[in-house]
Design a protein around this motif. Sequence first.
Motif, short mmCIF file in Angstrom:
data_model
loop_
_atom_site.label_atom_id
_atom_site.label_comp_id
_atom_site.label_asym_id
_atom_site.label_seq_id
_atom_site.Cartn_x
_atom_site.Cartn_y
_atom_site.Cartn_z
N MET A 55 0.83 -1.21 0.00
CA MET A 55 0.00 0.00 0.00
C MET A 55 0.86 1.26 0.00
O MET A 55 0.52 2.25 -0.63
CB MET A 55 -0.98 0.01 1.19
CG MET A 55 -2.14 -0.96 1.06
SD MET A 55 -2.93 -1.07 -0.56
CE MET A 55 -3.48 0.60 -0.83
N ARG A 56 2.01 1.20 0.69
CA ARG A 56 2.91 2.39 0.67
C ARG A 56 3.36 2.65 -0.76
O ARG A 56 3.39 3.79 -1.22
CB ARG A 56 4.11 2.15 1.58
CG ARG A 56 3.75 2.33 3.03
CD ARG A 56 5.02 2.46 3.87
NE ARG A 56 4.66 2.52 5.27
CZ ARG A 56 5.27 1.84 6.23
NH1 ARG A 56 6.29 1.05 5.95
NH2 ARG A 56 4.87 1.96 7.47
N HIS A 59 0.40 3.84 -2.91
CA HIS A 59 0.04 5.20 -2.51
C HIS A 59 1.02 6.20 -3.13
O HIS A 59 0.62 7.22 -3.70
CB HIS A 59 0.10 5.28 -0.97
CG HIS A 59 -0.36 6.58 -0.41
ND1 HIS A 59 0.49 7.43 0.26
CD2 HIS A 59 -1.56 7.19 -0.44
CE1 HIS A 59 -0.18 8.50 0.64
NE2 HIS A 59 -1.43 8.38 0.23
N GLN A 60 2.28 5.86 -3.07
CA GLN A 60 3.31 6.75 -3.62
C GLN A 60 3.14 6.92 -5.13
O GLN A 60 3.27 8.02 -5.67
CB GLN A 60 4.68 6.16 -3.29
CG GLN A 60 5.83 7.09 -3.60
CD GLN A 60 7.17 6.35 -3.49
OE1 GLN A 60 7.25 5.23 -2.99
NE2 GLN A 60 8.22 7.01 -3.95
N LYS A 62 0.31 6.15 -6.88
CA LYS A 62 -1.12 6.32 -7.22
C LYS A 62 -1.60 5.19 -8.16
O LYS A 62 -2.15 5.42 -9.23
CB LYS A 62 -1.39 7.68 -7.88
CG LYS A 62 -0.89 8.88 -7.07
CD LYS A 62 -1.77 9.11 -5.84
CE LYS A 62 -1.22 10.19 -4.93
NZ LYS A 62 -0.40 9.74 -3.80
N SER A 170 -5.17 3.09 2.81
CA SER A 170 -4.53 3.36 1.51
C SER A 170 -3.12 3.94 1.69
O SER A 170 -2.26 3.77 0.85
CB SER A 170 -5.39 4.30 0.69
OG SER A 170 -5.50 5.55 1.32
N SER A 171 -2.86 4.61 2.82
CA SER A 171 -1.54 5.19 3.08
C SER A 171 -0.53 4.13 3.54
O SER A 171 0.65 4.41 3.66
CB SER A 171 -1.67 6.23 4.19
OG SER A 171 -2.24 5.58 5.33
N GLY A 172 -1.03 2.95 3.87
CA GLY A 172 -0.14 1.90 4.42
C GLY A 172 -0.21 1.85 5.94
O GLY A 172 0.40 0.98 6.56
N ASP A 446 -9.77 6.97 1.85
CA ASP A 446 -8.94 6.73 0.66
C ASP A 446 -8.96 7.97 -0.23
O ASP A 446 -9.58 7.98 -1.29
CB ASP A 446 -9.56 5.50 -0.07
CG ASP A 446 -8.84 5.13 -1.34
OD1 ASP A 446 -7.67 5.54 -1.51
OD2 ASP A 446 -9.45 4.44 -2.18
N ASP A 448 -7.06 9.40 -2.32
CA ASP A 448 -6.62 9.36 -3.72
C ASP A 448 -7.41 8.34 -4.55
O ASP A 448 -7.09 8.11 -5.72
CB ASP A 448 -5.13 9.02 -3.79
CG ASP A 448 -4.29 10.09 -3.12
OD1 ASP A 448 -4.51 11.27 -3.45
OD2 ASP A 448 -3.45 9.75 -2.26
N ILE A 450 -7.54 5.04 -4.54
CA ILE A 450 -6.74 3.95 -5.13
C ILE A 450 -7.22 2.57 -4.70
O ILE A 450 -6.83 1.56 -5.26
CB ILE A 450 -5.22 4.10 -4.82
CG1 ILE A 450 -4.96 4.15 -3.30
CG2 ILE A 450 -4.61 5.27 -5.54
CD1 ILE A 450 -3.50 3.99 -2.93
#
Length: 458
Positions: A55-56, A59-60, A62, A170-172, A446, A448, A450
Motif C-alpha cells: 500500500m505504501r 500510494h506513492q 497512485k 490506503s496510506s499503508g 482513501d 486518492d 486507489i
Amino acid sequence: MKTELENDLTRLFKKEQVLTSKEERICYSYDATNKNFLPDAVMLPHSTEDVVKLMRYAHQHKIAVVPRGAGSGYTGGSLPIQGGIVVSFEQMTKILHLDKEKKYALVEPGLITQQFADHVAQFGLLYPPDPSSVKFSTLGGNVAECAGGLKGRKYGVTRNYVLGVEAVLSSGEVIQTGILDEKDESPYDLQSLLIGSEGTLALITKIALRLVDKPQYENTVLATFDQMEDAAEVVAATTASGVIPSVLEFIDGDTLECVLEYVRLDDIEKSEAVLLIEVDGKNKEEVDQEFEEVLKICKEKKSKGLQVAQTKEDKDNLWKVRRSISASLLKIAPTKVNEDICVPASQLPTMVKRIKEISEKHRVNINTFGHAGDGNLHVTFMCDSRNKEQMERVEKAVDELFKHTLKLGGTLSGEHGIGVTKSKYLEWEVGKEGIGMMKKIKSAFDPDNIINPGKIFS
Ligand SMILES: Cc1cc2nc3c(=O)[nH]c(=O)nc-3n(C[C@H](O)[C@H](O)[C@H](O)COP(=O)(O)OP(=O)(O)OC[C@H]3O[C@@H](n4cnc5c(N)ncnc54)[C@H](O)[C@@H]3O)c2cc1C
C-alpha cells in the motif's frame, strides 16, 4: 520486456509473490458476474507487513489496488475495472488463535469459510454464517460483503460475528478495531464501516470472529406446494408464529425441476414450489415442539407433501436439493444474472407474484430461490450474454424488479453487495444525500481513490 511495475514489485517481494504473465493475470480477471478485467499485476501477501509495504508503494505511485478473496462475488467487487494490482489473500489462511472457553477465533482473511467452520466444529463450536458459497468463498470476502446465508434468519449474518478487524489503509497505516486491541469505546464505529464496505475502504488483514455452541438437535423437512404463493404464505405465517427456523429456504418449481434432472433424487416429486425448513436448538422438547408448529403451518397452507428427515442420510438428500441449484441452473442457459433482493417476510407472497409478472411481461426466464426466512430471494435471470436483444430485456426486467422491491419496503441487496453491477441503482435506495455522505466516507479513508476504484458509485 519487464514493465516498471513488474520490476518494482519483484524488488519489494519474493518472486513467487508477484504474478505478471498474461496467463496468470487472466486467472484473477473474473468473478461470478459475466465480466472480465485484466489486472496489470497480481500480488500474494503472506502477512500484514507485506500489505503495508504494497500500500505504501501503491500510494506513492497512485496505483489502483483491488483486494480479492476467492472471486465468488456476484456484483464484481473483486474485478480490477481500472487495472492496477490485484491483492489476492489466498496465502493468508491461518487460524492464528482459537479460544474455546471465550468462544472466539482470530483468523487471516484468505481462509475458506467451510474450512474454518469444520475446524471449530471439532470442539463443539459453531460459526453460523453459511453462504451457499461456503465451500469456496473466504472469510475476508465474507466480511467485506457482509455475507448472509442459509442461517441468517435465526443466527444473523457475518456482521453479527465480527468482534474485531485489523486493516491496512490506503496510506499503508494499520488500524485495529474491536477485541484486537481490547478496547471498543471509540466514538465512530470504524468496524461497522469496514464490514460490508466491499473492499473499497481498506484491506482487511486479520479478523476476530465470535463462535457459539453447536446446537444438539436439528429437525429437517422438505415441503412441496402446488402454488408458489402458498409456500410464500408459509414463510410469512411462520414468522408471525414466533418460531424462528434455523433454515427456511424457498425454491420455485422450475428450479426444482432443473435440480431433479441434475441429481437423482427419486423420492422428491416435482411441484410448483418447495421449502426446506430446519429447526434447531439445545433442548429436544423445544425443538420438537417448534417443528410440530412448522409442520402444522405447512399443512394449513396446503402443502401437498412433507418429507421429514428420519436419518442423517435423509437429511443429506434433502439438502442436496438446495446445494445443487447453482450448478444445475447452468443447463438452462450459459449466463446467470443473479439478483439478491430482500423484502419483509410479510411481503414475500406479493413479491413472488410480481416476479412472475415481470418474467411474462419481458419474456425472460427467471428462477427464484433463496433464504426466504429473512426475506432474501435470489431472483436469477437465465440468459445468454451473446444475445444483445435478450440482454436488453433482462436489463429492463431487473429495473422493474428493483422498483417493486423498493416499493414493498425492501432492499436491492440482501447479501451480494452493490459492486459494479448495481451501482446505477444505489441512488434509488439511499437518495442523492446518502450517496453524497458515502462518497465523503470513501474519500476520508482513501483520499486518492486507489482502493478498488470505480465500485459502488456510478
Ligand atoms: C454459487 C454461489 C453462491 C453464493 N451464495 C451466497 C450466499 O448464500 N450468501 C452471500 O452472502 N453470498 C453468496 N455468494 C456471493 C459470494 O460468495 C459472497 O459475496 C462472498 O462473501 C465473496 O467471498 P470471496 O472470498 O469470493 O470474495 P471476492 O468475490 O473475491 O471479493 C468480494 C469483495 O470483497 C473484497 N475483499 C475480499 N477480500 C478482502 C480483504 N481481505 N479485505 C478487503 N476487501 C476484501 C473484494 O474487493 C470484493 O469487493 C454466492 C456466490 C456464488 C458463486
